[in-house]
Design a protein around this motif. Structure first.
Motif, PDB file in Angstrom:
ATOM      1  N   SER A 134      13.786   3.883 -30.017  1.00 48.68           N
ATOM      2  CA  SER A 134      13.596   3.946 -31.467  1.00 48.68           C
ATOM      3  C   SER A 134      12.441   4.878 -31.781  1.00 48.68           C
ATOM      4  O   SER A 134      11.641   5.237 -30.910  1.00 48.68           O
ATOM      5  CB  SER A 134      13.296   2.553 -32.019  1.00 48.68           C
ATOM      6  OG  SER A 134      12.002   2.127 -31.604  1.00 48.68           O
ATOM      7  N   ARG A 135      12.338   5.287 -33.045  1.00 49.44           N
ATOM      8  CA  ARG A 135      11.212   6.137 -33.453  1.00 49.44           C
ATOM      9  C   ARG A 135       9.886   5.446 -33.153  1.00 49.44           C
ATOM     10  O   ARG A 135       8.934   6.071 -32.678  1.00 49.44           O
ATOM     11  CB  ARG A 135      11.294   6.431 -34.953  1.00 49.44           C
ATOM     12  CG  ARG A 135      12.376   7.398 -35.370  1.00 49.44           C
ATOM     13  CD  ARG A 135      12.153   7.750 -36.834  1.00 49.44           C
ATOM     14  NE  ARG A 135      13.188   8.608 -37.379  1.00 49.44           N
ATOM     15  CZ  ARG A 135      14.237   8.170 -38.046  1.00 49.44           C
ATOM     16  NH1 ARG A 135      14.422   6.856 -38.199  1.00 49.44           N
ATOM     17  NH2 ARG A 135      15.117   9.007 -38.545  1.00 49.44           N
ATOM     18  N   ARG A 136       9.794   4.162 -33.459  1.00 47.32           N
ATOM     19  CA  ARG A 136       8.546   3.428 -33.225  1.00 47.32           C
ATOM     20  C   ARG A 136       8.201   3.412 -31.739  1.00 47.32           C
ATOM     21  O   ARG A 136       7.035   3.572 -31.361  1.00 47.32           O
ATOM     22  CB  ARG A 136       8.681   2.008 -33.762  1.00 47.32           C
ATOM     23  CG  ARG A 136       7.422   1.160 -33.592  1.00 47.32           C
ATOM     24  CD  ARG A 136       7.574  -0.199 -34.238  1.00 47.32           C
ATOM     25  NE  ARG A 136       7.732  -0.078 -35.687  1.00 47.32           N
ATOM     26  CZ  ARG A 136       7.901  -1.111 -36.492  1.00 47.32           C
ATOM     27  NH1 ARG A 136       7.948  -2.354 -35.995  1.00 47.32           N
ATOM     28  NH2 ARG A 136       8.032  -0.934 -37.801  1.00 47.32           N
ATOM     29  N   GLU A 137       9.208   3.246 -30.900  1.00 46.04           N
ATOM     30  CA  GLU A 137       8.957   3.244 -29.452  1.00 46.04           C
ATOM     31  C   GLU A 137       8.495   4.617 -28.974  1.00 46.04           C
ATOM     32  O   GLU A 137       7.640   4.716 -28.084  1.00 46.04           O
ATOM     33  CB  GLU A 137      10.224   2.820 -28.713  1.00 46.04           C
ATOM     34  CG  GLU A 137      10.562   1.346 -28.842  1.00 46.04           C
ATOM     35  CD  GLU A 137      11.875   1.005 -28.157  1.00 46.04           C
ATOM     36  OE1 GLU A 137      11.899   0.016 -27.410  1.00 46.04           O
ATOM     37  OE2 GLU A 137      12.870   1.743 -28.381  1.00 46.04           O
ATOM     38  N   ILE A 138       9.048   5.671 -29.546  1.00 48.00           N
ATOM     39  CA  ILE A 138       8.621   7.018 -29.168  1.00 48.00           C
ATOM     40  C   ILE A 138       7.139   7.206 -29.463  1.00 48.00           C
ATOM     41  O   ILE A 138       6.375   7.708 -28.623  1.00 48.00           O
ATOM     42  CB  ILE A 138       9.465   8.080 -29.902  1.00 48.00           C
ATOM     43  CG1 ILE A 138      10.906   8.054 -29.395  1.00 48.00           C
ATOM     44  CG2 ILE A 138       8.862   9.474 -29.720  1.00 48.00           C
ATOM     45  CD1 ILE A 138      11.859   8.909 -30.212  1.00 48.00           C
ATOM     46  N   GLN A 139       6.712   6.794 -30.635  1.00 50.84           N
ATOM     47  CA  GLN A 139       5.296   6.933 -30.986  1.00 50.84           C
ATOM     48  C   GLN A 139       4.408   6.084 -30.083  1.00 50.84           C
ATOM     49  O   GLN A 139       3.285   6.480 -29.736  1.00 50.84           O
ATOM     50  CB  GLN A 139       5.090   6.568 -32.456  1.00 50.84           C
ATOM     51  CG  GLN A 139       5.667   7.591 -33.421  1.00 50.84           C
ATOM     52  CD  GLN A 139       5.165   8.999 -33.128  1.00 50.84           C
ATOM     53  OE1 GLN A 139       3.957   9.232 -33.016  1.00 50.84           O
ATOM     54  NE2 GLN A 139       6.095   9.943 -32.984  1.00 50.84           N
TER      55      GLN A 139
END
Length: 364
Positions: free
Chosen positions: A152-157
């Protein structure tokens, strides 16, 4: 005429008398549990401190980033303390050492993640194998990696922040800098290629979007430890592991523009080192040198003649040697004095004890 490999230079702000670098090589000898570097690892690296620069084996930035048995990490206090043994030993011998920061992405196995799938930019099936110790036999074996799940985007960050934290830990452990592993089909590389990244958000699709994760990681690390202590490894011509992307060379040339502007310490280009692998073309060497004018390290089946050729043409500033450094801890001297090279024991490459690790002898 003096060999280009043995002319003085500067890398990451350090004056060096030659251009022989020790390449990062997985040796799978961290202590368990915890993937902690030990005094044995310190002795191994200290024996090879005559390199212009040592780049350590890849070291996972988090438990999620692990993909092989017995590889070291750089996220826990115990790991940082273990790496301090290594850096102190290398510095005592007058050497310089960067740690390679690693997130394997999809090149992993559920056994390392409590049964959960490895992560990747996209849930794309691929052919890739990792080295894992079989708990029933205690022996290492190559096993297939499953289709990963998409981040997910949050995991990428969160992973970007893991890279930042790992770089901070590296400074606490006494390293002279860090090299981000962006090669060989691991997570940063997976974001770069259309074959492994089929995302439709800001991290996929266009070339600039596929470069976003690389830029985010480099910026985070450089912000934490300084651009002069930040480096990156790329593998432009890799096709194995489902990485045969038709747009990868233009993508990496754009990456070089960004890296030049960022002012990183060096760019490390790894060439495929197996039989019938794609050739690293001279045209690409010229193109990437035109865009990245800071130090370039090259690695992959180099001998003395080829090393002098690539340096004399200005395509690189340093040459990294991998397996020759295993059996020849005094490799720079052997190359300089034309001393025959010893052969390494392939059976002891991954895992084990001091045999095939610290028992190779210097030339008499």
């Amino acid at each position: 005429m003096k060999s280009p490999l043995f002319t003085p230079s500067t890398i990451a702000g350090h004056a060096v008398s030659h251009r022989v670098v020790m390449a990062p090589m997985t040796r799978a000898r961290s202590s368990q549990p915890g993937d902690v570097p030990t005094a044995l690892n310190a002795r191994y690296y200290a024996q090879r401190a005559s390199a212009a620069l040592i780049i350590t084996e890849a070291s996972q930035i988090s438990p999620q980033g692990k993909g092989y048995s017995f590889t070291p990490g750089i996220y826990s206090p115990a790991q940082v303390a273990g790496w301090r043994l290594v850096t102190d030993a290398v510095h005592a011998e007058g050497g310089k050492i960067f740690v390679q920061l690693w997130h394997v992405g999809r090149m992993s196995h559920p056994d390392f993640h409590h049964g959960e799938l490895p992560v990747a930019p996209s849930a794309v099936p691929f052919q890739g194998q990792i080295w894992k110790v079989n708990p029933s036999t205690g022996l290492g074996e190559m096993v297939d990696s499953p289709t990963p799940r998409a981040l997910s985007r949050r995991e990428i960050q969160a992973i970007v922040e893991d890279f930042r934290t790992a770089a901070r830990n590296a400074m606490e452990a006494g390293f002279d800098g860090v090299e981000i592993h962006g090669a060989n089909g691991y997570l940063v590389d997976q974001f770069l290629r259309t074959t492994s990244n089929t995302r439709t958000d800001e991290y996929g699709g266009t070339r600039q979007n596929r470069l976003r994760f690389l830029r985010d990681v480099v910026n985070a690390v450089a912000d934490e430890v300084g651009a002069d202590r930040t480096a990156l490894r790329l593998a432009p011509f890799l096709t194995a592991r489902g990485m045969a992307c038709p747009d990868i060379l233009p993508t990496m040339l754009e990456a070089a523009d960004f890296l030049q502007a960022a002012g990183i310490a060096y760019l490390h280009l790894v060439e495929a080192d197996w039989d019938d692998a794609p050739q690293f073309t001279e045209a690409f060497r010229q193109e990437i040198r035109g865009r990245f004018r800071r130090p370039i390290i090259v690695a992959g089946h180099y001998d003395l003649e080829k090393a002098n050729w690539v340096l004399a043409h200005g395509y690189a500033d340093f040459v990294a040697f991998g397996r020759p450094f295993i059996a020849n801890p005094d490799l720079p001297r052997r190359l300089a004095e034309n001393i025959p090279l010893a052969s390494f024991d392939g059976a002891s490459l991954f895992g084990g004890d001091e045999r095939g690790y610290i028992d190779y002898q210097r030339a008499g």
